[in-house]
Each structure stands twice: as structure tokens, then as C-alpha cells.
Design a protein around this motif. Structure first.
Motif, PDB file in Angstrom:
ATOM      1  N   ALA A   1      -0.891  -2.285  12.232  1.00 50.94           N
ATOM      2  CA  ALA A   1      -0.879  -1.650  10.911  1.00 50.94           C
ATOM      3  C   ALA A   1      -1.155  -2.665   9.813  1.00 50.94           C
ATOM      4  O   ALA A   1      -1.136  -3.880  10.027  1.00 50.94           O
ATOM      5  CB  ALA A   1       0.475  -0.983  10.673  1.00 50.94           C
ATOM      6  N   ARG A   2      -1.410  -2.137   8.630  1.00 50.57           N
ATOM      7  CA  ARG A   2      -1.533  -2.957   7.432  1.00 50.57           C
ATOM      8  C   ARG A   2      -1.181  -2.096   6.223  1.00 50.57           C
ATOM      9  O   ARG A   2      -1.148  -0.857   6.303  1.00 50.57           O
ATOM     10  CB  ARG A   2      -2.942  -3.520   7.286  1.00 50.57           C
ATOM     11  N   THR A   3      -0.930  -2.750   5.092  1.00 48.76           N
ATOM     12  CA  THR A   3      -0.609  -2.059   3.845  1.00 48.76           C
ATOM     13  C   THR A   3      -1.599  -2.499   2.778  1.00 48.76           C
ATOM     14  O   THR A   3      -1.886  -3.694   2.640  1.00 48.76           O
ATOM     15  CB  THR A   3       0.823  -2.370   3.405  1.00 48.76           C
ATOM     16  N   THR A   4      -2.115  -1.555   2.029  1.00 44.16           N
ATOM     17  CA  THR A   4      -3.040  -1.871   0.946  1.00 44.16           C
ATOM     18  C   THR A   4      -2.616  -1.137  -0.317  1.00 44.16           C
ATOM     19  O   THR A   4      -1.890  -0.138  -0.251  1.00 44.16           O
ATOM     20  CB  THR A   4      -4.492  -1.463   1.296  1.00 44.16           C
ATOM     21  N   GLY A   5      -3.051  -1.626  -1.469  1.00 44.34           N
ATOM     22  CA  GLY A   5      -2.822  -0.872  -2.683  1.00 44.34           C
ATOM     23  C   GLY A   5      -2.118  -1.621  -3.790  1.00 44.34           C
ATOM     24  O   GLY A   5      -1.945  -2.841  -3.735  1.00 44.34           O
ATOM     25  N   SER A   6      -1.678  -0.871  -4.781  1.00 46.31           N
ATOM     26  CA  SER A   6      -1.163  -1.412  -6.035  1.00 46.31           C
ATOM     27  C   SER A   6       0.312  -1.770  -5.940  1.00 46.31           C
ATOM     28  O   SER A   6       1.036  -1.269  -5.065  1.00 46.31           O
ATOM     29  CB  SER A   6      -1.369  -0.381  -7.151  1.00 46.31           C
ATOM     30  N   PRO A   7       0.791  -2.619  -6.848  1.00 46.37           N
ATOM     31  CA  PRO A   7       2.224  -2.971  -6.885  1.00 46.37           C
ATOM     32  C   PRO A   7       3.093  -1.760  -7.180  1.00 46.37           C
ATOM     33  O   PRO A   7       2.669  -0.810  -7.838  1.00 46.37           O
ATOM     34  CB  PRO A   7       2.296  -3.997  -8.034  1.00 46.37           C
ATOM     35  N   GLY A   8       4.328  -1.825  -6.659  1.00 47.27           N
ATOM     36  CA  GLY A   8       5.303  -0.788  -6.960  1.00 47.27           C
ATOM     37  C   GLY A   8       5.566   0.192  -5.836  1.00 47.27           C
ATOM     38  O   GLY A   8       6.249   1.194  -6.034  1.00 47.27           O
ATOM     39  N   ALA A   9       5.057  -0.107  -4.610  1.00 48.75           N
ATOM     40  CA  ALA A   9       5.254   0.796  -3.477  1.00 48.75           C
ATOM     41  C   ALA A   9       5.929   0.060  -2.331  1.00 48.75           C
ATOM     42  O   ALA A   9       5.991  -1.165  -2.295  1.00 48.75           O
ATOM     43  CB  ALA A   9       3.923   1.381  -3.018  1.00 48.75           C
ATOM     44  N   VAL A  10       6.429   0.838  -1.382  1.00 47.81           N
ATOM     45  CA  VAL A  10       7.044   0.313  -0.162  1.00 47.81           C
ATOM     46  C   VAL A  10       6.423   1.034   1.020  1.00 47.81           C
ATOM     47  O   VAL A  10       6.308   2.269   1.013  1.00 47.81           O
ATOM     48  CB  VAL A  10       8.574   0.529  -0.145  1.00 47.81           C
ATOM     49  N   SER A  11       6.009   0.289   2.036  1.00 41.74           N
ATOM     50  CA  SER A  11       5.659   0.900   3.322  1.00 41.74           C
ATOM     51  C   SER A  11       6.649   0.379   4.347  1.00 41.74           C
ATOM     52  O   SER A  11       7.014  -0.802   4.320  1.00 41.74           O
ATOM     53  CB  SER A  11       4.217   0.566   3.723  1.00 41.74           C
ATOM     54  N   ALA A  12       7.101   1.248   5.239  1.00 37.50           N
ATOM     55  CA  ALA A  12       8.215   0.881   6.107  1.00 37.50           C
ATOM     56  C   ALA A  12       8.111   1.535   7.462  1.00 37.50           C
ATOM     57  O   ALA A  12       7.537   2.623   7.625  1.00 37.50           O
ATOM     58  CB  ALA A  12       9.544   1.272   5.448  1.00 37.50           C
ATOM     59  N   VAL A  13       8.706   0.854   8.449  1.00 36.42           N
ATOM     60  CA  VAL A  13       8.888   1.360   9.811  1.00 36.42           C
ATOM     61  C   VAL A  13      10.343   1.079  10.168  1.00 36.42           C
ATOM     62  O   VAL A  13      10.795  -0.060  10.055  1.00 36.42           O
ATOM     63  CB  VAL A  13       7.957   0.655  10.808  1.00 36.42           C
ATOM     64  N   PHE A  14      11.087   2.117  10.618  1.00 31.72           N
ATOM     65  CA  PHE A  14      12.517   1.890  10.823  1.00 31.72           C
ATOM     66  C   PHE A  14      13.142   2.925  11.749  1.00 31.72           C
ATOM     67  O   PHE A  14      12.645   4.041  11.893  1.00 31.72           O
ATOM     68  CB  PHE A  14      13.253   1.888   9.485  1.00 31.72           C
ATOM     69  N   THR A  15      14.240   2.506  12.380  1.00 33.34           N
ATOM     70  CA  THR A  15      15.112   3.445  13.067  1.00 33.34           C
ATOM     71  C   THR A  15      16.123   3.942  12.045  1.00 33.34           C
ATOM     72  O   THR A  15      16.466   3.234  11.093  1.00 33.34           O
ATOM     73  CB  THR A  15      15.847   2.788  14.245  1.00 33.34           C
TER      74      THR A  15
END
Length: 399
Positions: free
Chosen positions: A171-185
Motif C-alpha cells: 500500500a501507499r498513501t498520497t494526498g494533502s495534509p490533514g488526513a490519516v490512513s490506517a490499518v488496524f485490529t
């Protein structure tokens, strides 16, 4: 009179020395359990692989337009028939909840956040992968700031009975400041202090070479993270990505949730290991891309967006759900701490996905065959497990 003499020899081995010598390709149905590599080798019963790299028949010709109405965004239909097919619905479900509660917003959020199935779609790849065989498509999860709300995305496993797992995703994350991408139990609780969660978060407002790893809750009794509380440093790590990578680069992110600790890897390199408040009870699995204007995510500018992009997800896991855990039909659980599981016929054929380097999603056999070899396998389990820990103990007994 018989005299027994025991001689113990200790030698350092590479992680894969024993496994590579015995590993042979095998189909998943023949495997009765799987053994991981890494700093805490663990036995798991089930292997699943979800591949989003060749789904051109489900890809959107153009990225789905953002739904600008808060009232319509949560009830949006799936973006393609892939998300109504068993390939997806047998394991995952898109979320449509929002962060409004009794007329207020949860935590220190400053903007209404609404999850929408419209923000989860199959996207044609732009050829940015460094692979010799670049993917044709990937799964995308979007979050975007609108004038009156934040539209976000989350999908979670249908089951909440996962009890220890090794989860990997390219995976990867792209884009503007102010966001969170996450993977979690995640295991919910009435009190936030009782929530159990092992998570990985990429914060687009932060440095691109840093990722946050946490066994939640990550705050002290003074309050919550993002709510004026102090971070509990025993529960969280802000780690630097290896190999000079950034979270905008494609990388294999891996979480090993075991009874003793949560350990995270990036492209095979360990980046964090937390033994404090390890999740102990069965849980679900979540992926999301979000923002709520709070102190943790930050505030996105109106019209800006960020995306979590996923090529594949691979999981080894145990579960408390009796009907789905076992390949040998008995329905019993496997204790991942039990290196002598073969004594109970738990692991007649032990496999690995870590040694299957040729094809992602494939498995190879480490050892085991039929019941006639059960006595030999007891020693094989012990030796191979210790070898994976980096030390081989050889016992020589003379009579």
C-alpha cells in the motif's frame, strides 16, 4: 545399565536457513497450519489473499465524483459490481457511519465526518510501481474536505473473531495534509479506556518518512490523544520508514499480532514492537482514510483530498469462530504459542508464505506429510521454530 549423555550445540543461523532447505510449493488446502518468520515466529491456521492488481473489469473509467451532499453520501451505492461480489462480501463490508453523536461531534473533532461507499473504488494504475510487472489496478480509499463536512472511507472485516494474526498489505498513501490512513485490529468497548486496538497510521500532516504504531488506547488518564491527554509512550512508537522510503512509496506493511506483542515491519524490516497492553481478545480488522479536523488528523483545506491505495492484502490468522478456522475439519482452535501443536495433530503439514518468494499469495511446505511421520515432526517443529528465532539447539543422545 543405560547412560544418557546430552550435548547441546549452539550456532547462529539466518532466519531462513532451515526453511529454505525444505520448502516446496504447495496448494493451500494441503496446509494444516502456517509458521511465520520474524522476531516472534507464530503458528496460524488460515491463509487468505485478496488481490486488487488485475481487476480491470471492475475499474472505474474515471474516479467516482465526490457526493457533495451530507445526506446522500452515506447511502451511496457501491462504485462497482466487485463490491457486491463474493470476492468482497465474503470477508469485507464498506462503512457508512459518521462521527455525530447526540448533536455533537466525537472527541475534539471540528467537522462532521461521514464514511461513504462512494469513496472506495477500483482504480486503474498509473504505472508508478517499481515492479517489473506493474499492476493494472489497485483499490483506492479516499477522504476529501467539503465545505460543510469531510467525506471519508472505511471498510472492515465481517467477522470480529480474529484472535492473533499476521497481516500484510502492499500500500501507499498520497494526498494533502490533514488526513490519516490506517490499518488496524479493533475491539470495541463501552469505555474508551477498554478499547483494544493495534494500529498503523500514516498522518499526511507529518513527515513522509514517519509512521505511527500503537497498541490503543495511547493516552494517560488525563485524557485522550487528540483530546488534551498525554500520549502513553509505552503504547506508541513514531518510527522512521526503512530504506529511505516515504509513505507515498509502495511498500509491504506488516502487522504481527501475537499473544506477547504487536510487531510491525516495512518491506521485511522491523520498525516497531510493543509489548505494552497487547490486544488480548478476539477483534475485527479495519482499513480507513479519514479526517475530522481534530488535533490528531489535522484540518484539510476545502477541496483537498488524500487516498490510501492498496494492491493486495494477505492474512494468516487464528479465530475463535469454530466453523472457519480449521482446514482439517475438526473445528478446534490452534494456540499460536504451542510449538508442540503437532502432538495434537494440529500441524501435520506446516507451511510458510514468507518463503514463497515467486508468487505473492502462494505457500510452500516447510515440513510434514502424513500421520506416519508424526513422531518425527515433534523434533522438526522445535528445531525449525528455534532456528527461526536465530538459534538452533542440537540434542545428541547416546545410550
Amino acid at each position: 545399565m543405560h547412560h544418557r549423555q546430552f550435548v547441546f550445540l549452539t550456532t547462529s543461523l539466518s532466519l531462513n536457513t532451515v526453511a529454505l532447505a525444505a520448502a516446496t510449493p504447495i496448494s493451500d488446502p494441503r496446509c494444516t497450519c502456517y509458521l511465520t518468520n520474524g522476531t516472534e515466529p507464530t503458528f496460524y491456521k488460515t491463509h487468505r489473499f485478496f488481490d486488487f492488481r488485475n481487476l480491470t473489469q471492475f475499474a472505474s473509467r474515471s474516479i467516482p465524483e465526490i457526493i457533495s451532499s451530507p445526506e446522500d453520501t452515506s447511502s451511496a451505492p457501491p462504485t462497482s459490481s466487485f463490491f457486491t461480489s463474493p470476492l468482497w462480501t465474503s470477508t469485507w463490508q464498506a462503512q457508512s457511519w459518521n462521527n455525530s453523536k447526540s448533536g455533537t461531534l466525537n472527541g475534539d473533532a471540528t467537522i462532521l465526518m461521514i464514511n461513504s461507499p462512494n469513496n472506495i473504488y477500483i482504480q486503474p494504475d498509473n504505472g508508478s510501481s517499481s515492479s517489473d510487472s506493474p499492476p493494472k489496478t489497485h483499490l483506492a480509499m479516499r477522504t476529501s474536505r467539503q465545505p460543510t463536512f469531510q467525506t471519508s472511507s472505511e471498510f472492515q472485516a465481517l467477522s470480529s473473531t480474529y484472535h492473533y494474526l499476521s497481516l500484510r498489505t502492499l500500500a501507499r498513501t498520497t494526498g494533502s495534509p490533514g488526513a490519516v490512513s490506517a490499518v488496524f485490529t479493533y475491539r470495541d468497548a463501552k469505555s474508551p479506556a477498554d478499547i483494544q486496538e493495534a494500529d498503523m497510521e500514516m498522518l499526511t500532516r507529518g513527515p513522509r518518512n514517519k509512521v505511527q504504531y500503537t497498541n490503543q488506547p495511547s493516552y494517560t488518564t488525563g485524557g485522550g490523544q487528540g483530546q488534551g491527554g498525554d500520549a502513553n509512550l509505552r503504547a506508541t512508537r513514531n518510527a522512521t520508514l526503512p530504506y529511505a522510503k516515504e509513505w507515498t512509496d509502495w511498500a509491504v506493511h506488516r502487522l504481527d499480532w501475537t499473544p506477547m506483542r504487536s510487531t510491525w515491519y516495512v518491506d521485511g524490516q522491523q520498525v516497531a514492537s510493543i509489548a505494552f497492553q497487547v490486544p488480548r481478545d478476539p477483534a475485527g480488522i479495519n482499513f480507513n482514510a479519514w479526517s475530522d479536523g481534530g488535533s490528531w488528523s489535522g484540518n484539510m483545506s476545502i477541496g483537498s483530498e488524500a487516498t490510501l491505495q492498496i494492491q493486495w492484502i494477505e492474512m494468516l490468522y487464528n479465530t475463535t469462530e469454530k466453523t472457519t478456522t480449521r482446514r482439517d475439519g475438526t473445528g478446534a482452535q490452534l494456540d499460536p504459542r504451542d510449538s508442540a501443536a503437532v502432538n495434537k495433530e494440529e500441524c501435520r503439514v506446516v507451511c510458510s508464505i514468507d518463503e514463497a518468494s515467486e508468487t505473492r499469495g502462494a505457500a510452500v511446505k516447510l515440513w510434514g506429510d502424513d500421520e506416519s511421520q508424526a513422531g518425527v515432526l515433534v523434533s522438526a517443529v522445535t528445531c525449525a521454530l528455534l532456528a527461526r528465532l536465530g538459534v538452533l539447539w542440537v540434542l545428541v543422545m547416546t545410550l
